[in-house]
Design a protein around this motif. Sequence first.
Motif, PDB file in Angstrom:
ATOM      1  N   ILE A  13       0.693  -0.615   0.044  1.00  7.75           N
ATOM      2  CA  ILE A  13       0.274   0.100   0.167  1.00  7.75           C
ATOM      3  C   ILE A  13       0.556   1.356  -0.014  1.00  7.75           C
ATOM      4  N   TYR A  14       0.497   2.053  -0.552  1.00  5.70           N
ATOM      5  CA  TYR A  14       1.992   3.445  -1.294  1.00  5.70           C
ATOM      6  C   TYR A  14       1.211   4.540  -0.789  1.00  5.70           C
ATOM      7  N   PRO A  15       0.905   5.428  -0.945  1.00  6.66           N
ATOM      8  CA  PRO A  15       0.504   6.696  -1.044  1.00  6.66           C
ATOM      9  C   PRO A  15       1.575   7.597  -2.516  1.00  6.66           C
ATOM     10  N   VAL A  16       0.223   8.349  -2.567  1.00  5.15           N
ATOM     11  CA  VAL A  16       0.240   9.537  -3.609  1.00  5.15           C
ATOM     12  C   VAL A  16      -0.099  10.637  -3.586  1.00  5.15           C
ATOM     13  N   HIS A  17       0.640  11.676  -3.164  1.00  5.36           N
ATOM     14  CA  HIS A  17       0.336  12.855  -2.880  1.00  5.36           C
ATOM     15  C   HIS A  17       1.143  14.200  -4.214  1.00  5.36           C
ATOM     16  N   GLU A  18       0.349  15.665  -3.577  1.00  9.56           N
ATOM     17  CA  GLU A  18       1.127  16.612  -3.696  1.00  9.56           C
ATOM     18  C   GLU A  18       2.061  16.748  -3.398  1.00  9.56           C
ATOM     19  N   HIS A  19       3.150  17.166  -4.241  1.00  4.81           N
ATOM     20  CA  HIS A  19       4.318  16.970  -3.286  1.00  4.81           C
ATOM     21  C   HIS A  19       4.704  18.383  -2.657  1.00  4.81           C
ATOM     22  N   ASN A  20       3.509  19.292  -2.763  1.00  3.63           N
ATOM     23  CA  ASN A  20       3.889  20.811  -1.570  1.00  3.63           C
ATOM     24  C   ASN A  20       2.765  20.455  -1.066  1.00  3.63           C
ATOM     25  N   LEU A  21       3.084  20.641   0.229  1.00  2.00           N
ATOM     26  CA  LEU A  21       2.835  19.936   1.676  1.00  2.00           C
ATOM     27  C   LEU A  21       1.248  20.312   2.163  1.00  2.00           C
ATOM     28  N   ILE A  22       1.343  22.239   1.391  1.00  4.10           N
ATOM     29  CA  ILE A  22       0.323  22.443   2.226  1.00  4.10           C
ATOM     30  C   ILE A  22      -0.664  21.846   1.731  1.00  4.10           C
ATOM     31  N   ASN A  23      -0.510  21.473   0.096  1.00  9.21           N
ATOM     32  CA  ASN A  23      -1.695  20.856  -0.796  1.00  9.21           C
ATOM     33  C   ASN A  23      -2.330  19.978   0.186  1.00  9.21           C
ATOM     34  N   VAL A  24      -1.450  19.531   0.674  1.00  7.93           N
ATOM     35  CA  VAL A  24      -1.979  17.756   2.191  1.00  7.93           C
ATOM     36  C   VAL A  24      -2.407  18.057   3.692  1.00  7.93           C
ATOM     37  N   THR A  25      -3.473  19.193   3.344  1.00  5.19           N
ATOM     38  CA  THR A  25      -4.165  19.879   4.721  1.00  5.19           C
ATOM     39  C   THR A  25      -5.829  20.004   4.437  1.00  5.19           C
ATOM     40  N   ASN A  26      -6.205  19.234   5.762  1.00  4.12           N
ATOM     41  CA  ASN A  26      -7.548  19.739   5.273  1.00  4.12           C
ATOM     42  C   ASN A  26      -8.034  21.343   6.506  1.00  4.12           C
ATOM     43  N   SER A  27      -8.372  21.883   5.580  1.00  6.17           N
ATOM     44  CA  SER A  27      -8.765  23.436   6.381  1.00  6.17           C
ATOM     45  C   SER A  27      -7.021  24.081   6.327  1.00  6.17           C
ATOM     46  N   GLY A  28      -6.107  23.039   6.296  1.00  7.35           N
ATOM     47  CA  GLY A  28      -5.186  23.776   7.061  1.00  7.35           C
ATOM     48  C   GLY A  28      -4.231  22.369   7.963  1.00  7.35           C
ATOM     49  N   VAL A  29      -5.094  21.225   8.250  1.00  9.84           N
ATOM     50  CA  VAL A  29      -4.167  20.332   9.325  1.00  9.84           C
ATOM     51  C   VAL A  29      -3.998  19.293   8.389  1.00  9.84           C
ATOM     52  N   TYR A  30      -2.682  19.020   8.926  1.00  8.34           N
ATOM     53  CA  TYR A  30      -1.858  18.088   8.001  1.00  8.34           C
ATOM     54  C   TYR A  30      -2.545  15.780   8.769  1.00  8.34           C
ATOM     55  N   PRO A  31      -2.311  15.274   8.396  1.00  7.86           N
ATOM     56  CA  PRO A  31      -2.608  15.278   6.880  1.00  7.86           C
ATOM     57  C   PRO A  31      -3.529  14.938   6.411  1.00  7.86           C
ATOM     58  N   GLY A  32      -4.386  15.591   4.660  1.00  9.28           N
ATOM     59  CA  GLY A  32      -5.307  15.495   4.562  1.00  9.28           C
ATOM     60  C   GLY A  32      -5.421  16.587   3.119  1.00  9.28           C
ATOM     61  N   GLY A  33      -6.254  16.555   2.584  1.00  6.07           N
ATOM     62  CA  GLY A  33      -6.366  16.919   1.318  1.00  6.07           C
ATOM     63  C   GLY A  33      -5.925  16.184   0.165  1.00  6.07           C
ATOM     64  N   MET A  34      -5.021  16.947  -0.467  1.00  8.89           N
ATOM     65  CA  MET A  34      -4.699  15.794  -2.020  1.00  8.89           C
ATOM     66  C   MET A  34      -3.363  14.469  -1.536  1.00  8.89           C
ATOM     67  N   LEU A  35      -3.931  13.497  -0.522  1.00  7.78           N
ATOM     68  CA  LEU A  35      -3.449  12.092  -0.281  1.00  7.78           C
ATOM     69  C   LEU A  35      -4.237  11.084  -0.362  1.00  7.78           C
ATOM     70  N   ASN A  36      -3.379  10.084  -1.538  1.00 10.05           N
ATOM     71  CA  ASN A  36      -4.150   9.267  -2.099  1.00 10.05           C
ATOM     72  C   ASN A  36      -3.526   7.920  -1.847  1.00 10.05           C
ATOM     73  N   LEU A  37      -4.357   6.160  -2.201  1.00  8.17           N
ATOM     74  CA  LEU A  37      -2.925   5.599  -1.576  1.00  8.17           C
ATOM     75  C   LEU A  37      -3.442   4.465  -3.645  1.00  8.17           C
ATOM     76  N   ILE A  38      -2.240   3.673  -3.176  1.00  6.09           N
ATOM     77  CA  ILE A  38      -2.040   2.330  -4.468  1.00  6.09           C
ATOM     78  C   ILE A  38      -1.988   1.521  -3.266  1.00  6.09           C
ATOM     79  N   GLU A  39      -3.463   0.654  -3.768  1.00  4.65           N
ATOM     80  CA  GLU A  39      -3.178  -0.968  -3.327  1.00  4.65           C
ATOM     81  C   GLU A  39      -3.302  -2.017  -3.769  1.00  4.65           C
ATOM     82  N   ILE A  40      -1.523  -2.490  -4.085  1.00  4.19           N
ATOM     83  CA  ILE A  40      -1.612  -3.427  -4.996  1.00  4.19           C
ATOM     84  C   ILE A  40      -1.486  -5.159  -4.204  1.00  4.19           C
ATOM     85  N   GLN A  41      -2.548  -5.794  -3.998  1.00  6.54           N
ATOM     86  CA  GLN A  41      -2.615  -7.609  -3.490  1.00  6.54           C
ATOM     87  C   GLN A  41      -1.555  -8.709  -4.274  1.00  6.54           C
ATOM     88  N   PRO A  42      -0.647  -8.898  -4.054  1.00 12.22           N
ATOM     89  CA  PRO A  42       0.090  -9.957  -4.571  1.00 12.22           C
ATOM     90  C   PRO A  42      -0.819 -11.082  -4.964  1.00 12.22           C
TER      91      PRO A  42
END
Length: 283
Positions: free
Chosen positions: A254-283
């Motif tokens: 399971i790997y994160p994918v996210h905006e590389h500018n961390l202001i974009n990984v916040t919800n109303s200023g609180v980290y972590p949130g925002g543009m943070l997504n997941l990749i889940e690869i099953q064996p």
Amino acid sequence: MKHLIVLILLSLTYYAQSTIVLDTLFINKDTATVTGFNYQFCVFNDSSDFKLVNHTFEISSNDTLQLHIINNDTLDHTFQIDGVLETANNVNALSFGDFQIVLPSDGAFRYYSSVPYGHLLGASGVIIKGFQNYPVYCWNMFDQSDTLSYEIAETTTGSTPLDYMPNLFSINLKTHPSLEFDTLAKIVQQVGDTIYIATINSGQMEHTLHYHGFHVTIIDASVNTIMNNWKKDSYPLKKGEVVFVQLVADQPGIYPVHEHNLINVTNSGVYPGGMLNLIEIQP
Ligand SMILES: [Cu+2]
């Protein structure tokens, strides 16, 4: 006679391959609360009920889209696809428009309403053509300021100011952690799968995506074309840009994918949130 038979055969072949896909889109405008703040949104939905998402189309290589677009807003809109449909594309207030859309190639295309109170309020979606035999995902990035969204909706302003301070950073108009429940955003696949992702910047900032665990191949970048065929774990998206990428799932986890500018990984200023997504690869 021989020519006639060839002509008939050719038109039969054409008829068999070309399909007209009929669909209806609704331009809906409403207020929604996201992570504690109220925003004005305008979106393209698949019904007259306002839903905080833009409809994503998946069509096959030979499809022509015949769209009936119903504008539920009291203001005029357009239905625009850069390079494909830029004129005679009005959808008047409380009225409708009909458009036949032939996309020039396989890949991902952005559609949007080009008026400020359209795309600046989120009315910007994706059409993916020709990848129906693969797992396909769509990450439609959008940023917004709550106070600015009201000014745009009230048409007291029609642009993003230089001191723009967004407090919403969304993918498919959702933020982490609710993004985990968006089946178009969160990738769940198996080792060995070849996955395609339409990434799009519908916002008013330039965005950068960073992948953990994988390098993706950039199949087509609509603006920054120099990136085509590059294999990267990070790439930028200009405003309005669509970057279509291929990910070969060569390891489980399971790997994160996210905006590389961390202001974009916040919800109303609180980290972590925002543009943070997941990749889940099953064996
Ligand atoms: Cu990271």
